[in-house]
Design a protein around this motif. Structure first.
Motif, mmCIF file in Angstrom:
data_model
loop_
_atom_site.group_PDB
_atom_site.id
_atom_site.type_symbol
_atom_site.label_atom_id
_atom_site.label_comp_id
_atom_site.label_asym_id
_atom_site.label_seq_id
_atom_site.Cartn_x
_atom_site.Cartn_y
_atom_site.Cartn_z
ATOM 1 N N ILE A 319 58.800 97.114 16.976
ATOM 2 C CA ILE A 319 59.208 96.180 17.826
ATOM 3 C C ILE A 319 58.756 95.079 17.306
ATOM 4 O O ILE A 319 58.025 94.728 16.900
ATOM 5 C CB ILE A 319 58.577 96.507 19.521
ATOM 6 N N GLY A 320 60.207 93.721 17.160
ATOM 7 C CA GLY A 320 60.348 92.702 16.423
ATOM 8 C C GLY A 320 60.071 92.707 14.948
ATOM 9 O O GLY A 320 60.485 91.531 14.292
ATOM 10 N N ASP A 321 60.474 93.584 14.512
ATOM 11 C CA ASP A 321 60.735 93.569 13.103
ATOM 12 C C ASP A 321 62.088 93.537 13.196
ATOM 13 O O ASP A 321 63.236 93.471 14.015
ATOM 14 C CB ASP A 321 60.564 95.232 12.419
ATOM 15 N N VAL A 322 62.688 92.957 11.561
ATOM 16 C CA VAL A 322 64.007 92.307 11.650
ATOM 17 C C VAL A 322 64.803 93.180 10.622
ATOM 18 O O VAL A 322 64.391 94.168 9.920
ATOM 19 C CB VAL A 322 63.658 91.154 10.950
ATOM 20 N N LEU A 323 66.540 93.583 10.972
ATOM 21 C CA LEU A 323 66.896 94.354 9.748
ATOM 22 C C LEU A 323 68.182 93.397 9.616
ATOM 23 O O LEU A 323 69.050 92.841 10.623
ATOM 24 C CB LEU A 323 67.581 95.510 10.290
ATOM 25 N N GLN A 324 68.384 93.326 8.343
ATOM 26 C CA GLN A 324 69.788 92.536 7.848
ATOM 27 C C GLN A 324 70.878 93.603 6.760
ATOM 28 O O GLN A 324 70.230 94.801 6.685
ATOM 29 C CB GLN A 324 68.916 91.212 6.658
ATOM 30 N N VAL A 325 71.584 93.603 6.707
ATOM 31 C CA VAL A 325 72.842 93.967 6.256
ATOM 32 C C VAL A 325 73.537 92.941 6.092
ATOM 33 O O VAL A 325 73.837 92.094 5.668
ATOM 34 C CB VAL A 325 74.109 94.926 6.722
ATOM 35 N N ASP A 326 73.890 93.663 4.484
ATOM 36 C CA ASP A 326 75.356 93.273 2.938
ATOM 37 C C ASP A 326 76.252 94.461 2.842
ATOM 38 O O ASP A 326 75.942 95.577 2.307
ATOM 39 C CB ASP A 326 74.044 93.594 1.780
ATOM 40 N N PHE A 327 77.389 93.925 4.091
ATOM 41 C CA PHE A 327 78.133 95.152 4.394
ATOM 42 C C PHE A 327 78.579 95.228 3.142
ATOM 43 O O PHE A 327 78.899 96.079 2.546
ATOM 44 C CB PHE A 327 79.020 94.197 5.552
#
Length: 379
Positions: A319-327
């Motif tokens: 909870i509260g963690d972040v995901l980023q994506v380079d599509f």
């Protein structure tokens, strides 16, 4: 506009259908040289959009019901080119469904509502803007899935007026940034040469294999209140907080929204400029830091300022963690999302803006983008 409910039980599609209305021109009269869009026409445009989007979602459910979009609605039909395009999208979504099954996820039912926001006519072309609101119920495969996921999405449809007085849907596109919607197939993109920012600390890529070693964290009582982050993010996923500006039309609102959630959980703003690059993170009435609203900039700031640590696997997020994506794997990150729910078996569920989405599983993101680069952050 209306609501359809799809169900795997008996593979049925039921709908609260609006009363059918003919367009102004009937077969007994000649078509006018200048078409008019009446309320009945707008209703038909909306029902056609609903049919197309419902057909897409039906593929993810495994429904065997006949495609609704193939039948003319209120005198409006798909052009041959658009039918071919939808054939390809539905075929691609079957691949998404198969990947989802391999990752242990499925849906039992879905509800789609389409609202016509505007319809304008220029010559013999109508441009129609609609909002799609879709909710899907998770199938209880492990038993710890949340009840549902949902999203709001925006589309622009183009209709062409025909010589016989009818209309045909000739084009349809989504206007939201960020990740593709759950029921939207992703077109293959050529990877570009990656770039390495100068004098900036960037996160390493995270693996997407299932069942890594868990990395739980204390959600309250520490420096940050992660439950507060999730509560804020889920509260405003659809109805935006009016205290903040929106950035949807100028590159996307995903990181602006992420930053709001982090602030709600105790992150402090930094507005004092130092010689370091991307050293500020703040929102103000007269300006906003790049790191508050930019996907890459947020990553560079948080890594440099040690606000986050990189996780080796996306399934380690809590909870509260972040995901980023380079599509498209071009070296520039495209989208930011916050984990607002984690199942007891270790699946993170993400909430984000662009398109506005509630509790979408990380498995669903991976199923849509199996070759993307992923970056997971412990906040």
């Amino acid at each position: 506009m209306r609501s359809r409910t799809l169900s795997l039980a008996g593979s049925t599609l039921t709908a609260a259908v609006l009363a059918s209305a003919l367009l102004p021109v009937t077969a007994a009269h000649a078509a006018p040289s200048t078409p008019k869009v009446t309320k009945a026409t707008k209703d038909a445009f909306g029902r056609v959009a609903d049919n197309v989007l419902t057909d897409r979602t039906a593929v993810l459910l495994g429904s065997k019901a006949a495609r609704k979009s193939l039948k003319p609605t209120g005198g409006v039909a798909l052009s041959s080119g658009q039918k071919k395009a939808e054939d390809g999208k539905l075929s691609a979504l079957k691949g998404t469904k198969s990947r989802l099954a391999g990752l242990g996820e499925a849906y039992t039912s879905a509800d789609t509502k389409v609202t016509v926001d505007s319809a304008t006519v220029k010559g013999k072309k109508a441009t129609v803007k609609v909002t799609e609101t879709t909710t899907l119920k998770y199938k209880k495969i492990r038993g710890d899935e949340p009840a549902s996921t949902g999203f709001d999405a925006h589309h622009v449809l183009t209709f062409a007026f025909q010589a016989n007085g009818t209309w045909q849907l000739t084009a349809m596109r989504s206007t939201d940034g960020g990740a593709a919607r759950i029921n939207e197939p992703v077109a293959a993109a050529d990877a570009k040469l990656s770039r390495t920012p100068m004098a900036i600390i960037s996160a390493p890529k995270a693996a997407t294999t299932r069942n890594p070693v868990a990395k739980p964290k204390t959600l309250t009582g520490g420096a940050y209140n992660y439950n507060a982050m999730a509560t804020y993010t889920e509260k405003y996923w659809k109805n935006y907080n009016s205290a903040y500006r929106k950035y949807n039309a100028v590159g996307g609102d995903c990181t602006n929204y992420l930053s709001q959630g982090l602030l709600a959980g105790g992150w402090t703003q930094i507005s004092k400029v130092t010689p370091e690059e991307y050293d500020t993170w703040y929102y103000a009435s007269n300006g906003t830091a790049d790191a508050w609203i930019g996907v890459d900039e947020w990553s560079w700031f948080t890594q440099t300022a040690k606000r986050t640590t990189a996780l080796a696997n996306v399934y380690q997020m809590d909870i509260g963690d972040v995901l980023q994506v380079d599509f498209n794997k071009d070296g520039s990150k495209d989208h930011s999302m916050m984990t607002t729910y984690r199942s007891s078996s270790g699946v993170p569920y993400l909430t984000y803006h662009d398109a506005d989405t509630y509790r979408r599983s990380v498995a669903s993101i991976i199923a849509s983008y199996p070759t993307a680069n992923y970056y997971a952050y412990r906040t």
